[in-house]
Write an enzyme that holds these catalytic residues in place. Structure first.
Site, PDB file in Angstrom:
ATOM      1  N   TYR A  55       0.823  -1.204   0.000  1.00 36.63           N
ATOM      2  CA  TYR A  55       0.000   0.000   0.000  1.00 36.63           C
ATOM      3  C   TYR A  55       0.866   1.268   0.000  1.00 36.63           C
ATOM      4  CZ  TYR A  55      -3.520  -3.392   1.559  1.00 36.63           C
ATOM      5  OH  TYR A  55      -4.347  -4.480   1.678  1.00 36.63           O
ATOM      6  N   HIS A 125       0.363 -11.886   1.374  1.00 35.53           N
ATOM      7  CA  HIS A 125      -0.615 -11.069   0.655  1.00 35.53           C
ATOM      8  C   HIS A 125      -1.191 -11.796  -0.562  1.00 35.53           C
ATOM      9  CE1 HIS A 125      -1.553  -6.536  -0.218  1.00 35.53           C
ATOM     10  NE2 HIS A 125      -2.603  -7.297  -0.373  1.00 35.53           N
ATOM     11  N   SER A 204     -12.958  -5.261   1.595  1.00 30.96           N
ATOM     12  CA  SER A 204     -13.971  -4.667   0.704  1.00 30.96           C
ATOM     13  C   SER A 204     -15.380  -5.100   1.103  1.00 30.96           C
ATOM     14  CB  SER A 204     -13.690  -5.022  -0.760  1.00 30.96           C
ATOM     15  OG  SER A 204     -12.487  -4.442  -1.195  1.00 30.96           O
ATOM     16  N   PRO A 205     -15.733  -5.014   2.393  1.00 26.26           N
ATOM     17  CA  PRO A 205     -17.055  -5.450   2.832  1.00 26.26           C
ATOM     18  C   PRO A 205     -18.183  -4.556   2.352  1.00 26.26           C
ATOM     19  CG  PRO A 205     -15.943  -4.345   4.621  1.00 26.26           C
ATOM     20  CD  PRO A 205     -14.928  -4.471   3.514  1.00 26.26           C
ATOM     21  N   LEU A 206     -17.817  -3.386   1.833  1.00 21.99           N
ATOM     22  CA  LEU A 206     -18.821  -2.456   1.305  1.00 21.99           C
ATOM     23  C   LEU A 206     -18.783  -2.396  -0.216  1.00 21.99           C
ATOM     24  CD1 LEU A 206     -18.469   0.404   3.938  1.00 21.99           C
ATOM     25  CD2 LEU A 206     -20.111  -1.479   3.874  1.00 21.99           C
ATOM     26  N   ARG A 208     -16.412  -2.070  -2.372  1.00 15.84           N
ATOM     27  CA  ARG A 208     -15.571  -0.983  -2.900  1.00 15.84           C
ATOM     28  C   ARG A 208     -16.367   0.311  -3.049  1.00 15.84           C
ATOM     29  NH1 ARG A 208     -10.731  -3.384  -4.017  1.00 15.84           N
ATOM     30  NH2 ARG A 208     -10.780  -5.618  -4.438  1.00 15.84           N
ATOM     31  N   GLY A 209     -17.243   0.543  -2.084  1.00 15.97           N
ATOM     32  CA  GLY A 209     -18.026   1.772  -2.032  1.00 15.97           C
ATOM     33  C   GLY A 209     -19.433   1.635  -2.558  1.00 15.97           C
ATOM     34  N   PHE A 210     -19.681   0.610  -3.375  1.00 18.94           N
ATOM     35  CA  PHE A 210     -21.006   0.462  -3.984  1.00 18.94           C
ATOM     36  C   PHE A 210     -22.083   0.269  -2.923  1.00 18.94           C
ATOM     37  CE2 PHE A 210     -24.475  -2.057  -5.734  1.00 18.94           C
ATOM     38  CZ  PHE A 210     -24.794  -1.358  -6.880  1.00 18.94           C
ATOM     39  N   GLY A 214     -21.803   4.874  -2.437  1.00 19.46           N
ATOM     40  CA  GLY A 214     -20.795   5.835  -2.851  1.00 19.46           C
ATOM     41  C   GLY A 214     -20.674   6.028  -4.346  1.00 19.46           C
TER      42      GLY A 214
END
Length: 337
Positions: A55, A125, A204-206, A208-210, A214
């Site tokens: 990152y 990773h 990414s539990p959301l 990736r914003g969708f 978002g």
């Protein structure tokens, strides 16, 4: 905040993914904004912070170390090796390298950047398919014996690979994408984690914003930064996004009836999937951070959960989560077709 078990550690049921403070979603926030977010997370009761050498090609570990090292006793620190940046003519290039010497070198660099003597949870990773998983995990086991890491994790691997790795050294956590609209973990690895006593960390539990509303329209999608990784993901092509917006509309309605935000419902749903499931949403907004933390206190009713299962039934989401090149790099199970 609810607490859940992760290897030898008791952590908050919702952790913090730190990636987007330095990486992947376009221009990162200003340092002072990122610092404030990390400290707000700690004050809100989050005790699991997740970073990686990849990152920002080390910048995220440096950020986490600089801000949180003075509070080291208050949280569980997770980082990752095996996918890093190497110099190239056009700047750092992402590489997957699971050779034992590379993993040990990456760990030494991480310890310096994170300003700590030991990393609580150190993930591979990505599994480097040119290196037997037993060799990579064996190297991490040596780091455990040397006292440089407390426990070992894996990321984006299958149930079979998990079992092979676990036979070499106990695996504390497996991390992979899991949300209402990415359900591959339910094929095998979620159950394998339960059987082996391995925590399942959902990144990414959301969506990736969708799922956090978002990306509510095509205009928002088109306005994404040119370096935003979603631009290369089939699920976020214009056609697929248009199809998926119909899901978002119904999802908003279900969340409203449940008395919470869409993001909170998505996280609360994940917490019902098993006591070993720990989501790690990321954000650059303190308001969104506090909204996510509050999801730990929401318990969706049976009717709400049933409606979500119908809405996000297999095949309902348009588009694959990764393009072909990225898909070839991971080891997770995939639904046929």
């Amino acid at each position: 905040m609810q607490q859940r078990q992760l290897g030898p550690f008791t952590v908050s049921a919702i952790g913090l993914g730190c990636m987007n403070l330095s990486h992947a979603y376009g221009t990162p926030p200003a340092p002072e904004q990122a610092e404030a977010l990390l400290l707000a997370a700690l004050d809100a009761g989050i005790t699991l912070f997740d970073t990686a050498a990849l990152y920002g090609f080390g910048a995220n570990e440096e950020l986490v170390g600089r801000v949180l090292a003075p509070h080291r006793s208050r949280f569980t620190l997770a980082s990752k090796c095996g996918m890093t940046g190497v110099p190239s003519e056009n700047g750092p290039k992402r590489v997957i390298d699971g050779r034992p010497a590379t993993l040990k070198s990456t760990c030494e660099q991480a310890l310096r950047r994170l300003r700590t003597e030991v990393i609580d949870l150190y993930y591979l990773h990505r599994w480097d398919k040119q290196v037997p998983i037993e060799d990579s995990v064996g190297a991490l086991a040596e780091l455990v014996r040397e006292g440089k890491i407390h426990s070992i994790g894996l990321s984006e691997v299958s149930a079979d690979t998990l079992r092979r790795a676990h036979a070499v050294h106990p695996i504390a956590a497996l991390q992979t994408e899991y949300s209402l609209w990415t359900r591959n973990a339910e094929i095998a690895v979620l159950q394998a984690c339960r059987e082996l006593g391995v925590a399942f960390v959902a990144f990414s539990p959301l969506g990736r914003g969708f799922l956090a509303d978002g990306l509510p329209d095509l205009a928002t999608l088109a306005a994404l930064d040119g370096k935003d990784i979603r631009r290369a993901m089939p699920r976020f092509s214009s056609d697929n996004h248009t199809a998926n917006l119909a899901l978002l509309s119904e999802f908003r309605a279900i969340a409203a009836e449940a008395g919470c935000s869409p993001a909170q419902l998505a996280l609360a749903w994940l917490l019902t999937r098993g006591e070993h499931v720990i989501p790690i949403p990321g954000t650059t907004s303190i308001a969104h951070l506090l909204e996510n933390v509050a999801a730990a206190g929401i318990q969706p009713g049976v009717d709400t959960l049933q409606r979500l299962e119908v809405l996000f039934a297999r095949g309902a989401v348009a588009g694959a989560r990764y393009n072909a090149a990225t898909q070839a790099e991971i080891d997770t199970e995939e639904f046929a077709g």
